[in-house]
Design a protein around this motif. Structure first.
Motif, PDB file in Angstrom:
ATOM      1  N   CYS A  41       3.189   6.643  -0.984  1.00  0.00           N
ATOM      2  CA  CYS A  41       3.113   5.277  -1.515  1.00  0.00           C
ATOM      3  C   CYS A  41       4.450   4.570  -1.415  1.00  0.00           C
ATOM      4  N   GLY A  42       4.386   3.250  -1.565  1.00  0.00           N
ATOM      5  CA  GLY A  42       5.555   2.381  -1.579  1.00  0.00           C
ATOM      6  C   GLY A  42       5.065   0.958  -1.791  1.00  0.00           C
ATOM      7  N   ASN A  43       5.975   0.028  -1.885  1.00  0.00           N
ATOM      8  CA  ASN A  43       5.636  -1.373  -2.122  1.00  0.00           C
ATOM      9  C   ASN A  43       6.048  -2.247  -0.937  1.00  0.00           C
ATOM     10  N   GLY A  44       5.308  -3.312  -0.701  1.00  0.00           N
ATOM     11  CA  GLY A  44       5.672  -4.246   0.366  1.00  0.00           C
ATOM     12  C   GLY A  44       5.701  -3.588   1.723  1.00  0.00           C
ATOM     13  N   SER A  46       7.210  -0.986   2.507  1.00  0.00           N
ATOM     14  CA  SER A  46       7.047   0.463   2.322  1.00  0.00           C
ATOM     15  C   SER A  46       5.585   0.846   2.118  1.00  0.00           C
ATOM     16  N   ALA A  47       4.777  -0.101   1.628  1.00  0.00           N
ATOM     17  CA  ALA A  47       3.330   0.136   1.550  1.00  0.00           C
ATOM     18  C   ALA A  47       2.756   0.221   2.960  1.00  0.00           C
ATOM     19  N   ALA A  48       3.210  -0.682   3.819  1.00  0.00           N
ATOM     20  CA  ALA A  48       2.767  -0.645   5.217  1.00  0.00           C
ATOM     21  C   ALA A  48       3.215   0.650   5.890  1.00  0.00           C
ATOM     22  N   ASP A  49       4.443   1.081   5.585  1.00  0.00           N
ATOM     23  CA  ASP A  49       4.930   2.351   6.134  1.00  0.00           C
ATOM     24  C   ASP A  49       4.078   3.524   5.651  1.00  0.00           C
ATOM     25  N   SER A  50       3.648   3.467   4.395  1.00  0.00           N
ATOM     26  CA  SER A  50       2.805   4.540   3.854  1.00  0.00           C
ATOM     27  C   SER A  50       1.525   4.676   4.661  1.00  0.00           C
ATOM     28  N   ASP A  51       0.891   3.553   4.946  1.00  0.00           N
ATOM     29  CA  ASP A  51      -0.336   3.564   5.738  1.00  0.00           C
ATOM     30  C   ASP A  51      -0.058   4.043   7.157  1.00  0.00           C
ATOM     31  N   HIS A  52       1.086   3.650   7.695  1.00  0.00           N
ATOM     32  CA  HIS A  52       1.488   4.049   9.045  1.00  0.00           C
ATOM     33  C   HIS A  52       1.638   5.569   9.128  1.00  0.00           C
ATOM     34  N   ILE A  53       2.298   6.151   8.140  1.00  0.00           N
ATOM     35  CA  ILE A  53       2.492   7.604   8.109  1.00  0.00           C
ATOM     36  C   ILE A  53       1.149   8.334   8.123  1.00  0.00           C
ATOM     37  N   VAL A  54       0.238   7.876   7.285  1.00  0.00           N
ATOM     38  CA  VAL A  54      -1.081   8.497   7.213  1.00  0.00           C
ATOM     39  C   VAL A  54      -1.804   8.387   8.551  1.00  0.00           C
ATOM     40  N   GLY A  55      -1.655   7.252   9.214  1.00  0.00           N
ATOM     41  CA  GLY A  55      -2.279   7.074  10.522  1.00  0.00           C
ATOM     42  C   GLY A  55      -1.786   8.064  11.560  1.00  0.00           C
ATOM     43  N   PRO A  87      -4.192  16.398   6.416  1.00  0.00           N
ATOM     44  CA  PRO A  87      -4.686  15.580   5.309  1.00  0.00           C
ATOM     45  C   PRO A  87      -3.586  14.770   4.609  1.00  0.00           C
ATOM     46  N   ALA A  88      -3.778  13.465   4.587  1.00  0.00           N
ATOM     47  CA  ALA A  88      -2.814  12.566   3.964  1.00  0.00           C
ATOM     48  C   ALA A  88      -3.553  11.348   3.422  1.00  0.00           C
ATOM     49  N   ILE A  89      -3.098  10.864   2.272  1.00  0.00           N
ATOM     50  CA  ILE A  89      -3.727   9.704   1.632  1.00  0.00           C
ATOM     51  C   ILE A  89      -2.648   8.686   1.288  1.00  0.00           C
ATOM     52  N   ALA A  90      -2.839   7.435   1.720  1.00  0.00           N
ATOM     53  CA  ALA A  90      -1.958   6.342   1.323  1.00  0.00           C
ATOM     54  C   ALA A  90      -2.476   5.760   0.016  1.00  0.00           C
ATOM     55  N   LEU A  91      -1.714   5.893  -1.047  1.00  0.00           N
ATOM     56  CA  LEU A  91      -2.144   5.419  -2.361  1.00  0.00           C
ATOM     57  C   LEU A  91      -2.129   3.900  -2.454  1.00  0.00           C
ATOM     58  N   THR A  92      -1.667   3.256  -1.401  1.00  0.00           N
ATOM     59  CA  THR A  92      -1.547   1.792  -1.371  1.00  0.00           C
ATOM     60  C   THR A  92      -2.822   1.102  -0.908  1.00  0.00           C
ATOM     61  N   GLN A  93      -3.818   1.863  -0.470  1.00  0.00           N
ATOM     62  CA  GLN A  93      -4.962   1.271   0.220  1.00  0.00           C
ATOM     63  C   GLN A  93      -6.248   1.220  -0.598  1.00  0.00           C
ATOM     64  N   VAL A 110       0.180   2.511 -11.587  1.00  0.00           N
ATOM     65  CA  VAL A 110      -0.946   2.425 -10.646  1.00  0.00           C
ATOM     66  C   VAL A 110      -0.934   3.553  -9.617  1.00  0.00           C
ATOM     67  N   PHE A 111       0.239   3.938  -9.116  1.00  0.00           N
ATOM     68  CA  PHE A 111       0.318   5.072  -8.186  1.00  0.00           C
ATOM     69  C   PHE A 111       0.239   6.398  -8.942  1.00  0.00           C
ATOM     70  N   ALA A 112       0.819   6.425 -10.130  1.00  0.00           N
ATOM     71  CA  ALA A 112       0.801   7.640 -10.941  1.00  0.00           C
ATOM     72  C   ALA A 112      -0.627   8.067 -11.268  1.00  0.00           C
ATOM     73  N   GLN A 113      -1.487   7.095 -11.535  1.00  0.00           N
ATOM     74  CA  GLN A 113      -2.881   7.399 -11.839  1.00  0.00           C
ATOM     75  C   GLN A 113      -3.559   8.085 -10.659  1.00  0.00           C
ATOM     76  N   GLN A 114      -3.258   7.622  -9.459  1.00  0.00           N
ATOM     77  CA  GLN A 114      -3.856   8.220  -8.267  1.00  0.00           C
ATOM     78  C   GLN A 114      -3.291   9.613  -8.002  1.00  0.00           C
ATOM     79  N   VAL A 115      -2.004   9.791  -8.245  1.00  0.00           N
ATOM     80  CA  VAL A 115      -1.412  11.127  -8.105  1.00  0.00           C
ATOM     81  C   VAL A 115      -2.075  12.079  -9.098  1.00  0.00           C
TER      82      VAL A 115
END
Length: 203
Positions: A41-44, A46-55, A87-93, A110-115
């Motif tokens: 996870c990350g914001n802004g 870094s949120a896009a980077d999180s999704d990129h990593i998972v991809g 297996p990887a999950i972007a918590l931003t999506q 919000v991210f802590a809840q998903q973790v």
């Protein structure tokens, strides 16, 4: 291909980070070997980077990651098109969950809840924050550690508060947000490529 050597050759400013990058790789590799997963996870940006990593982890990156013959037979026609996944999950999506939780409970959690919901002992949490002080990422890192997960941070500047609550903190040598993000990308590309080479050899 020696992805780490290629990284430091192309980005000499990252040479001093080589040991930390290796440690981050080993932590994620060990988790995957034991059936774990990566939560990111990350914001802004870094949120896009999180999704990129998972991809890059959930499908072929440099390689096709074709299924073994036995698996292909098991999945029939679909087996010809499926690719090996880490297996990887972007918590931003998760828009509905995130907006409901930040509206009804607490935006910083919000991210802590998903973790808390997704994470298991042996999994890895990867938090991206250019300052290292993003409250919602820090909260998630603390919950991850409490659950017995390893915590990796990617930051800039002086590492911020994330430095003190992570097993490995990848602090790039930059101060400006955009510059930090520009150095995060080649690092996580290298990590993803290293993991792909290990788990999908011979292609």
């Amino acid at each position: 291909m020696d992805h780490l050597a290629r990284l430091t050759e192309r980005y000499p400013a990252l040479v001093k980070m080589e040991d930390e990058i290796k440690r981050a790789y080993e932590i994620i590799k060990d988790s995957y070997e034991k059936g774990g997963k990566l939560l990111v996870c990350g914001n802004g940006g870094s949120a896009a980077d999180s999704d990129h990593i998972v991809g890059e982890l959930m499908k072929g990156f440099y390689k096709q990651r074709k299924l073994l013959a036995e698996e292909k037979r098991r999945f029939g026609e679909q087996g010809e098109k499926l690719q090996g996944a880490l297996p990887a999950i972007a918590l931003t999506q998760h828009g509905a969950l995130s907006t409901a939780f930040l509206n009804d409970v607490d935006p910083e959690m919000v991210f802590a809840q998903q973790v808390y919901g997704y994470g298991r002992e042996g999994d890895v949490f990867l938090g991206l924050s250019t300052s290292g002080n993003s409250a919602n990422v820090i909260s998630a890192a603390k919950v991850a550690a409490t659950k017995g997960m390893k915590v990796i941070a990617m930051t800039g500047k002086d590492g911020g508060a994330l430095k003190t609550c992570s097993d490995v903190c990848l602090i790039v040598p930059a101060q400006v947000t955009a510059d930090v993000q520009e150095l995060h990308l080649p690092i996580y590309h290298a990590l993803c490529a290293m993991l792909e080479d290990y788990f999908f050899p011979g292609e």
